[in-house]
Design a protein around this motif. Sequence first.
Motif, short mmCIF file in Angstrom:
data_model
loop_
_atom_site.label_atom_id
_atom_site.label_comp_id
_atom_site.label_asym_id
_atom_site.label_seq_id
_atom_site.Cartn_x
_atom_site.Cartn_y
_atom_site.Cartn_z
N ILE A 61 0.85 -1.20 0.00
CA ILE A 61 0.00 0.00 0.00
C ILE A 61 0.88 1.24 0.00
CG2 ILE A 61 -1.97 -1.08 1.15
CD1 ILE A 61 -1.15 0.28 3.74
N ASP A 62 0.40 2.31 -0.62
CA ASP A 62 1.16 3.55 -0.62
C ASP A 62 0.41 4.62 0.16
OD1 ASP A 62 -0.88 4.41 -2.26
OD2 ASP A 62 0.39 4.85 -3.99
N SER A 63 0.96 5.84 0.16
CA SER A 63 0.37 6.91 0.98
C SER A 63 -1.03 7.27 0.51
CB SER A 63 1.27 8.14 0.98
OG SER A 63 1.47 8.58 -0.34
N LEU A 66 -3.48 5.09 2.19
CA LEU A 66 -3.71 5.52 3.57
C LEU A 66 -4.75 6.64 3.60
CD1 LEU A 66 0.00 5.50 4.78
CD2 LEU A 66 -1.77 3.82 5.36
N GLY A 67 -4.63 7.56 2.65
CA GLY A 67 -5.61 8.64 2.54
C GLY A 67 -7.00 8.12 2.25
N THR A 98 3.79 2.46 10.92
CA THR A 98 4.67 3.61 10.74
C THR A 98 3.89 4.91 10.86
OG1 THR A 98 6.08 2.30 9.30
CG2 THR A 98 6.38 4.67 9.21
N VAL A 99 2.67 4.92 10.34
CA VAL A 99 1.87 6.15 10.39
C VAL A 99 0.84 6.12 11.53
CG1 VAL A 99 2.19 6.72 7.97
CG2 VAL A 99 0.29 5.24 8.63
N ASN A 100 1.03 5.16 12.45
CA ASN A 100 0.16 5.05 13.64
C ASN A 100 -1.30 4.76 13.33
OD1 ASN A 100 1.98 5.26 15.79
ND2 ASN A 100 2.12 7.47 15.52
N PHE A 101 -1.58 4.17 12.17
CA PHE A 101 -2.97 3.88 11.83
C PHE A 101 -3.54 2.75 12.68
CE2 PHE A 101 -4.37 5.61 7.44
CZ PHE A 101 -3.91 6.87 7.78
N HIS A 102 -2.65 1.96 13.30
CA HIS A 102 -3.16 0.90 14.18
C HIS A 102 -3.84 1.50 15.41
CE1 HIS A 102 0.84 1.94 15.57
NE2 HIS A 102 0.60 1.34 16.72
N ARG A 103 -3.62 2.80 15.64
CA ARG A 103 -4.33 3.49 16.73
C ARG A 103 -5.70 3.99 16.27
NH1 ARG A 103 0.78 6.45 18.86
NH2 ARG A 103 1.82 4.70 19.88
N LEU A 104 -5.84 4.20 14.97
CA LEU A 104 -7.08 4.74 14.42
C LEU A 104 -8.07 3.66 14.03
CD1 LEU A 104 -5.74 7.48 11.96
CD2 LEU A 104 -6.70 7.83 14.23
N PHE A 105 -7.52 2.52 13.61
CA PHE A 105 -8.37 1.45 13.08
C PHE A 105 -8.25 0.20 13.94
CE2 PHE A 105 -7.32 4.05 9.41
CZ PHE A 105 -8.51 4.10 8.71
N ALA A 106 -9.37 -0.49 14.07
CA ALA A 106 -9.30 -1.84 14.65
C ALA A 106 -8.60 -2.72 13.63
CB ALA A 106 -10.71 -2.35 14.93
N MET A 107 -7.71 -3.60 14.13
CA MET A 107 -6.98 -4.51 13.25
C MET A 107 -7.31 -5.93 13.66
SD MET A 107 -4.62 -2.45 11.55
CE MET A 107 -3.32 -3.59 11.12
N GLU A 108 -7.43 -6.81 12.69
CA GLU A 108 -7.58 -8.21 13.05
C GLU A 108 -6.92 -9.09 12.01
OE1 GLU A 108 -11.85 -8.88 13.25
OE2 GLU A 108 -11.76 -9.63 11.20
N GLU A 109 -6.57 -10.29 12.45
CA GLU A 109 -5.88 -11.22 11.56
C GLU A 109 -6.84 -11.70 10.48
OE1 GLU A 109 -2.60 -11.75 11.58
OE2 GLU A 109 -2.64 -10.26 13.17
#
Length: 109
Positions: A61-63, A66-67, A98-109
């Motif tokens: 994925i690129d920037s 992310l947007g 790197t862009v701290n998106f794991h704080r913004l989004f729920a992540m799951e396997e």
Amino acid sequence: AAGIANMNLVIDKDSGVARLVLAAGRFDFKQYETFKSAYEPALETPEVEEIRVDFGAVSYIDSSALGMLLLLKEKSEEHEKEVVLSNCNETVKQVIRTVNFHRLFAMEE
């Protein structure tokens, strides 16, 4: 358009989950229109509470991707829905962390 792989949206009204399977390969700006038209039905479906974006086939994925995810999150919040990022490979996870998106989004396997 040629070269644009398919994205697949499956809405399960019973569970309230819309699963958006991203196209194989790179998730980048070329996918913007496809991504937007793929998730819009999920936003418009009242029964959907969660939009699960499946990165299982995505290698990079690129920037701009992310947007696009941020835009989806904003729109989802307006519709009171949660966005979950699932099945990310290590490369994708690294970009997300790197862009701290794991704080913004729920992540799951």
